[in-house]
Design an enzyme around this catalytic site. Structure first.
Site, PDB file in Angstrom:
ATOM      1  N   ILE A  14       0.876  -1.178   0.000  1.00 20.29           N
ATOM      2  CA  ILE A  14       0.000   0.000   0.000  1.00 20.29           C
ATOM      3  C   ILE A  14       0.907   1.219   0.000  1.00 20.29           C
ATOM      4  CG2 ILE A  14      -1.816   1.252   1.216  1.00 20.29           C
ATOM      5  CD1 ILE A  14      -2.945  -1.400   2.113  1.00 20.29           C
ATOM      6  N   HIS A  15       1.217   1.678  -1.206  1.00 16.98           N
ATOM      7  CA  HIS A  15       2.103   2.821  -1.404  1.00 16.98           C
ATOM      8  C   HIS A  15       1.273   4.092  -1.539  1.00 16.98           C
ATOM      9  CE1 HIS A  15       1.213   2.592  -5.755  1.00 16.98           C
ATOM     10  NE2 HIS A  15       1.221   1.273  -5.530  1.00 16.98           N
TER      11      HIS A  15
END
Length: 88
Positions: A14-15
């Site tokens: 989850i960037h």
């Protein structure tokens, strides 16, 4: 209170981009929305908090939603994570 455990399946984790989409989805809801790992917790309405969790592929986290619109908030966020291929 609604809770559910998820596992990150996106190879990139989850960037910034998916984190910002989650924050944008969570922000309009009145409920308190939190993401917790074994070590940390973050308000899902805070991009810095979400990024600080450093969720990578294989990371497990629990989504906690509590408040007057918890059902709608939980459903919207769980659906978004699934549709984006972030977590299951």
């Amino acid at each position: 209170m609604k809770t559910q455990q998820f596992t990150v399946i996106d190879p990139l984790g989850i960037h910034a981009r998916p984190a910002s989409q989650l924050v944008a989805k969570a922000t309009p809801f009145a409920s308190a929305i939190e993401v917790r790992t074994e070590e940390k917790a973050a308000n899902l309405k805070s991009i810095l908090g979400v990024m600080g969790l450093a969720l990578k592929q294989g990371s497990q986290f629990t989504l906690y939603v509590e408040g007057e619109d918890e059902e709608q908030a939980f459903e919207a966020l769980a659906t978004l994570m699934t549709e984006m291929g972030l977590a299951q």
